[in-house]
Design a protein around this motif. Sequence first.
Motif, PDB file in Angstrom:
ATOM      1  N   THR A   9      52.240  46.450  63.078  1.00  0.00           N
ATOM      2  CA  THR A   9      51.937  47.838  63.427  1.00  0.00           C
ATOM      3  C   THR A   9      52.163  48.086  64.909  1.00  0.00           C
ATOM      4  O   THR A   9      52.813  49.084  65.301  1.00  0.00           O
ATOM      5  N   PHE A  10      51.662  47.211  65.768  1.00  0.00           N
ATOM      6  CA  PHE A  10      51.840  47.378  67.208  1.00  0.00           C
ATOM      7  C   PHE A  10      53.311  47.329  67.601  1.00  0.00           C
ATOM      8  O   PHE A  10      53.778  48.129  68.419  1.00  0.00           O
ATOM      9  N   VAL A  11      54.064  46.388  67.022  1.00  0.00           N
ATOM     10  CA  VAL A  11      55.493  46.280  67.344  1.00  0.00           C
ATOM     11  C   VAL A  11      56.243  47.515  66.849  1.00  0.00           C
ATOM     12  O   VAL A  11      57.150  48.021  67.524  1.00  0.00           O
ATOM     13  N   SER A  12      55.860  48.053  65.692  1.00  0.00           N
ATOM     14  CA  SER A  12      56.508  49.244  65.151  1.00  0.00           C
ATOM     15  C   SER A  12      56.281  50.448  66.061  1.00  0.00           C
ATOM     16  O   SER A  12      57.214  51.224  66.340  1.00  0.00           O
ATOM     17  N   VAL A  13      55.051  50.614  66.524  1.00  0.00           N
ATOM     18  CA  VAL A  13      54.733  51.720  67.432  1.00  0.00           C
ATOM     19  C   VAL A  13      55.505  51.568  68.740  1.00  0.00           C
ATOM     20  O   VAL A  13      56.078  52.536  69.262  1.00  0.00           O
ATOM     21  N   ALA A  14      55.547  50.338  69.264  1.00  0.00           N
ATOM     22  CA  ALA A  14      56.287  50.107  70.505  1.00  0.00           C
ATOM     23  C   ALA A  14      57.769  50.400  70.321  1.00  0.00           C
ATOM     24  O   ALA A  14      58.413  51.010  71.191  1.00  0.00           O
ATOM     25  N   LEU A  15      58.318  50.003  69.183  1.00  0.00           N
ATOM     26  CA  LEU A  15      59.731  50.249  68.898  1.00  0.00           C
ATOM     27  C   LEU A  15      60.012  51.743  68.796  1.00  0.00           C
ATOM     28  O   LEU A  15      61.068  52.226  69.251  1.00  0.00           O
ATOM     29  N   TYR A  16      59.067  52.494  68.222  1.00  0.00           N
ATOM     30  CA  TYR A  16      59.238  53.944  68.115  1.00  0.00           C
ATOM     31  C   TYR A  16      59.278  54.592  69.493  1.00  0.00           C
ATOM     32  O   TYR A  16      60.140  55.438  69.774  1.00  0.00           O
ATOM     33  N   TYR A  17      58.362  54.201  70.374  1.00  0.00           N
ATOM     34  CA  TYR A  17      58.330  54.811  71.718  1.00  0.00           C
ATOM     35  C   TYR A  17      59.544  54.414  72.534  1.00  0.00           C
ATOM     36  O   TYR A  17      60.079  55.219  73.310  1.00  0.00           O
ATOM     37  N   ILE A  18      60.028  53.194  72.359  1.00  0.00           N
ATOM     38  CA  ILE A  18      61.232  52.780  73.059  1.00  0.00           C
ATOM     39  C   ILE A  18      62.429  53.579  72.570  1.00  0.00           C
ATOM     40  O   ILE A  18      63.284  54.023  73.360  1.00  0.00           O
ATOM     41  N   SER A  19      62.524  53.762  71.241  1.00  0.00           N
ATOM     42  CA  SER A  19      63.655  54.505  70.677  1.00  0.00           C
ATOM     43  C   SER A  19      63.653  55.959  71.135  1.00  0.00           C
ATOM     44  O   SER A  19      64.721  56.570  71.308  1.00  0.00           O
ATOM     45  N   SER A  20      62.451  56.526  71.313  1.00  0.00           N
ATOM     46  CA  SER A  20      62.375  57.937  71.745  1.00  0.00           C
ATOM     47  C   SER A  20      62.925  58.148  73.151  1.00  0.00           C
ATOM     48  O   SER A  20      63.281  59.264  73.518  1.00  0.00           O
ATOM     49  N   LEU A  21      62.991  57.056  73.932  1.00  0.00           N
ATOM     50  CA  LEU A  21      63.545  57.173  75.281  1.00  0.00           C
ATOM     51  C   LEU A  21      65.063  57.250  75.286  1.00  0.00           C
ATOM     52  O   LEU A  21      65.679  57.715  76.255  1.00  0.00           O
ATOM     53  N   PHE A  22      65.682  56.758  74.190  1.00  0.00           N
ATOM     54  CA  PHE A  22      67.146  56.691  74.164  1.00  0.00           C
ATOM     55  C   PHE A  22      67.772  57.640  73.143  1.00  0.00           C
ATOM     56  O   PHE A  22      68.980  57.868  73.177  1.00  0.00           O
ATOM     57  N   LEU A  23      66.986  58.166  72.216  1.00  0.00           N
ATOM     58  CA  LEU A  23      67.559  59.038  71.175  1.00  0.00           C
ATOM     59  C   LEU A  23      67.319  60.508  71.492  1.00  0.00           C
ATOM     60  O   LEU A  23      66.409  60.872  72.210  1.00  0.00           O
TER      61      LEU A  23
END
Length: 477
Positions: free
Chosen positions: A463-477
């Motif tokens: 869950t924590f890794v998924s949330v982190a991946l979502y916030y990282i992706s929002s910076l580039f998409l």
Amino acid sequence: MMYEDMKDKVEQVVEKGEIIDDYNTDDQRRQAFNQWTKGFTRMDHPTVIQIILDKSKDKDISGHSLPNLVYVSRQKSKASPHHFKAGALNVLLRVSAVMTNAPSILTHDCDMYSKDPRTPLRVLCYLSDPEMKSNLAFIQFRQRFHGLNEDDIYASEYKRLFKINSLGFDGLKVTLEISELNPDHAVNKAITSEKIMTLAHYVAGCNYENQTKWGSKMGFRYGSLVEDYYAGYRLQCLFEVTFSEYNTLIYGSQSMGVLMSLAYSHYAFWPIWCIPVSFYCLFPQLALLNRVSIFPNASEPWFFLYVFLVLCAYGQDLLDFLLGGGTVRRWWNAQRLWMIRGLTCYLFGSMEYMLKSIGVSTHGFSLTSKVLDDAQSKRYGQGVFEFGVPSPLFVPLAMAAIINLFSFMSGLTGFLKGSNNEGLGLQMILSGFIVLNCLPVYGAVALRNDAGKMATKITVISTFVSVALYYISSLFL
């Protein structure tokens, strides 16, 4: 009655931890069982070689000589590495060479069989054919696994590998250290002689292979849980797989022809599937959560081409599976496991290979216990998946399940609200498809209380890794 009597004796010996005198009914048994000392365990014991039948003196009821029958248990030590099944086969290879050096070896395994009793004779016809015997060294029957549940939830049948794809293979086409292991060596002493027995015990010892090429240049290949694939592969032309000077595509095509090299490459490059599988399970979904379209719009011609290719690929795979005697539910589980393997064992296997390539040590593979308790057997019979081991392998799978669920819910919410989702349709369909595949994961995370449920630690980390991946992706998409 004989089997039940033997079973009862074995269980009593295991329970007591020793051989009682009542079972030592003759010198032969006493000689064998005297090796069972106090420190004798399944994973730590000396070499045990016992001659059950000797063709020089044992006859059947009609007076004909019986074949040699020798029981061999290789030496095992906690201080020495164990190479599992491949190591056992190499020991048997050497002991057989020392005691008889017969020109052919027949290996029986619990998951391989033939219903034709004339199979050994037919195999010998191939090995004795003067036109092909110089280029033929290894004949293997496809694997068949028993005890599968009705829908084969873990796709253990491997129908594509051993039945469907093998049809396409049809029609395509060691140096030794001591003289007694030389292929041309003639055994001229009785197998019961002291010299033969001493040498047999020596080559079956766990330290015999130290500083030798057994397992790499000779015998059965180490470093894999499926030594039969590597051995068969190497016996044809190759010493390493995939990324080496003996590459399946380049060197393989020169040695075996383009068609056979492509067939082997299909298996040699399996781990690389982790790249497209991981991409399709995560990237379009993260884009959907950020309302970014990456697939063609429904009104564009490319949309129909994309849908056509996907439906045809899955349609052909389903048709092949059904024509091979499978069922729709078994096919669904097989394609589900293809996705799961891409996110777990293929991914971790590729990472391990890359780390080894740059000199970083890894834990490597180890065989797990095949013994199931009653609860596990019951769950398997009911078609329930096991996720009870807190393994890192489950983290990418749980991440994909979480991201796809929220991605699908986000896309569905936007669709119900009437938002302009024309460019996001394919992404939502893809997320929904993966959600269906991940239903066992959701059950293991939130709906189960048995020992096979997903470990809480794995769920939290995912869950924590998924949330982190979502916030990282929002910076580039």
